[in-house]
Design a protein around this motif. Structure first.
Motif, PDB file in Angstrom:
ATOM      1  N   VAL A 182       8.777  21.141  58.609  1.00  0.00           N
ATOM      2  CA  VAL A 182       8.213  21.038  57.269  1.00  0.00           C
ATOM      3  C   VAL A 182       8.473  22.331  56.501  1.00  0.00           C
ATOM      4  O   VAL A 182       8.214  23.423  57.011  1.00  0.00           O
ATOM      5  CB  VAL A 182       6.691  20.759  57.345  1.00  0.00           C
ATOM      6  N   LEU A 192       1.660  16.776  51.996  1.00  0.00           N
ATOM      7  CA  LEU A 192       2.867  16.482  52.772  1.00  0.00           C
ATOM      8  C   LEU A 192       3.613  15.301  52.154  1.00  0.00           C
ATOM      9  O   LEU A 192       3.033  14.253  51.882  1.00  0.00           O
ATOM     10  CB  LEU A 192       2.506  16.164  54.222  1.00  0.00           C
ATOM     11  N   LYS A 193       4.905  15.523  51.915  1.00  0.00           N
ATOM     12  CA  LYS A 193       5.763  14.484  51.335  1.00  0.00           C
ATOM     13  C   LYS A 193       7.074  14.414  52.100  1.00  0.00           C
ATOM     14  O   LYS A 193       7.557  15.415  52.626  1.00  0.00           O
ATOM     15  CB  LYS A 193       6.061  14.773  49.867  1.00  0.00           C
ATOM     16  N   VAL A 201       7.526  24.875  53.471  1.00  0.00           N
ATOM     17  CA  VAL A 201       6.290  25.242  52.781  1.00  0.00           C
ATOM     18  C   VAL A 201       6.506  26.576  52.066  1.00  0.00           C
ATOM     19  O   VAL A 201       7.103  27.492  52.645  1.00  0.00           O
ATOM     20  CB  VAL A 201       5.124  25.421  53.781  1.00  0.00           C
ATOM     21  N   PHE A 248      10.999  17.120  54.834  1.00  0.00           N
ATOM     22  CA  PHE A 248       9.547  17.123  54.718  1.00  0.00           C
ATOM     23  C   PHE A 248       9.109  18.421  54.071  1.00  0.00           C
ATOM     24  O   PHE A 248       9.606  19.490  54.392  1.00  0.00           O
ATOM     25  CB  PHE A 248       8.901  16.973  56.101  1.00  0.00           C
ATOM     26  N   ARG A 249       8.151  18.304  53.165  1.00  0.00           N
ATOM     27  CA  ARG A 249       7.651  19.461  52.433  1.00  0.00           C
ATOM     28  C   ARG A 249       6.151  19.326  52.246  1.00  0.00           C
ATOM     29  O   ARG A 249       5.647  18.226  52.053  1.00  0.00           O
ATOM     30  CB  ARG A 249       8.338  19.537  51.071  1.00  0.00           C
ATOM     31  N   ALA A 250       5.454  20.449  52.305  1.00  0.00           N
ATOM     32  CA  ALA A 250       4.007  20.478  52.064  1.00  0.00           C
ATOM     33  C   ALA A 250       3.697  21.622  51.121  1.00  0.00           C
ATOM     34  O   ALA A 250       4.472  22.570  50.999  1.00  0.00           O
ATOM     35  CB  ALA A 250       3.252  20.660  53.375  1.00  0.00           C
ATOM     36  N   VAL A 286      -2.662  19.835  56.872  1.00  0.00           N
ATOM     37  CA  VAL A 286      -1.470  19.850  56.030  1.00  0.00           C
ATOM     38  C   VAL A 286      -1.842  19.283  54.672  1.00  0.00           C
ATOM     39  O   VAL A 286      -2.375  18.179  54.582  1.00  0.00           O
ATOM     40  CB  VAL A 286      -0.324  19.025  56.653  1.00  0.00           C
ATOM     41  N   TYR A 302       8.047  17.263  63.365  1.00  0.00           N
ATOM     42  CA  TYR A 302       8.580  17.373  62.009  1.00  0.00           C
ATOM     43  C   TYR A 302       8.813  18.839  61.684  1.00  0.00           C
ATOM     44  O   TYR A 302       7.981  19.683  62.000  1.00  0.00           O
ATOM     45  CB  TYR A 302       7.581  16.809  60.982  1.00  0.00           C
ATOM     46  N   ILE A 349      -0.151  24.707  54.689  1.00  0.00           N
ATOM     47  CA  ILE A 349      -0.506  24.459  56.087  1.00  0.00           C
ATOM     48  C   ILE A 349      -1.570  25.480  56.440  1.00  0.00           C
ATOM     49  O   ILE A 349      -1.322  26.690  56.380  1.00  0.00           O
ATOM     50  CB  ILE A 349       0.717  24.565  57.005  1.00  0.00           C
ATOM     51  N   LYS A 369       4.442  10.132  49.834  1.00  0.00           N
ATOM     52  CA  LYS A 369       3.310  10.896  50.350  1.00  0.00           C
ATOM     53  C   LYS A 369       3.042  10.470  51.787  1.00  0.00           C
ATOM     54  O   LYS A 369       3.176   9.295  52.127  1.00  0.00           O
ATOM     55  CB  LYS A 369       2.063  10.647  49.517  1.00  0.00           C
ATOM     56  N   THR A 399      -2.100  12.402  56.540  1.00  0.00           N
ATOM     57  CA  THR A 399      -2.378  12.929  57.877  1.00  0.00           C
ATOM     58  C   THR A 399      -3.879  13.003  58.149  1.00  0.00           C
ATOM     59  O   THR A 399      -4.298  13.649  59.107  1.00  0.00           O
ATOM     60  CB  THR A 399      -1.761  14.331  58.053  1.00  0.00           C
TER      61      THR A 399
END
Length: 115
Positions: free
Chosen positions: A59, A81-82, A61, A100-102, A78, A57, A105, A5, A8
């Motif tokens: 990301v 976010l991982k 999503v 990176f994935r969320a 965000v 980054y 956003i 995790k 942010t």
């Protein structure tokens, strides 16, 4: 592979590359699909600035987690976010990195008043 995790909550996060479809196969143009929701996946370039440092980054999503109006310079929040490390082999060469994935956003810029 391990997933971590990323907090942010004290950072300033803004869009530097607007949302675009995440292509999984450049030859066919196939777009990635979220396994959990079935939504198309998008990528967004974010700059995350915290403690006097800033990093870029890319990301991933789900499309359903992207708020409207995300343009370059939009300040965002965000959610979920991982970071996840990955490794694969392609044409006999090993490659590795961090993805990176969320889950969402969301723009922090107020929507213009309608009237």
């Amino acid at each position: 592979m391990a997933t971590f995790k990323i907090d942010t909550s004290t950072a300033v996060v803004f869009v530097v590359v607007p949302p675009a479809p995440k292509v999984v196969n450049k030859q066919t143009g196939e777009i990635a699909i979220d396994r959990e929701t079935g939504a198309r996946m998008l990528t967004v370039g974010l700059t995350i600035a915290d403690d006097g440092e800033a990093s870029l980054y890319t990301v991933s999503v789900p499309e359903t987690g992207i708020s409207e109006g995300l343009t370059v310079g939009t300040v965002v929040a965000v959610t979920g976010l991982k970071a996840r490390d990955w490794e694969n082999e392609f044409n006999g060469q090993k490659r590795h990195g961090i993805s990176f994935r969320a889950t969402a956003i969301t723009s922090l810029v107020p929507a213009p008043a309608r009237g």
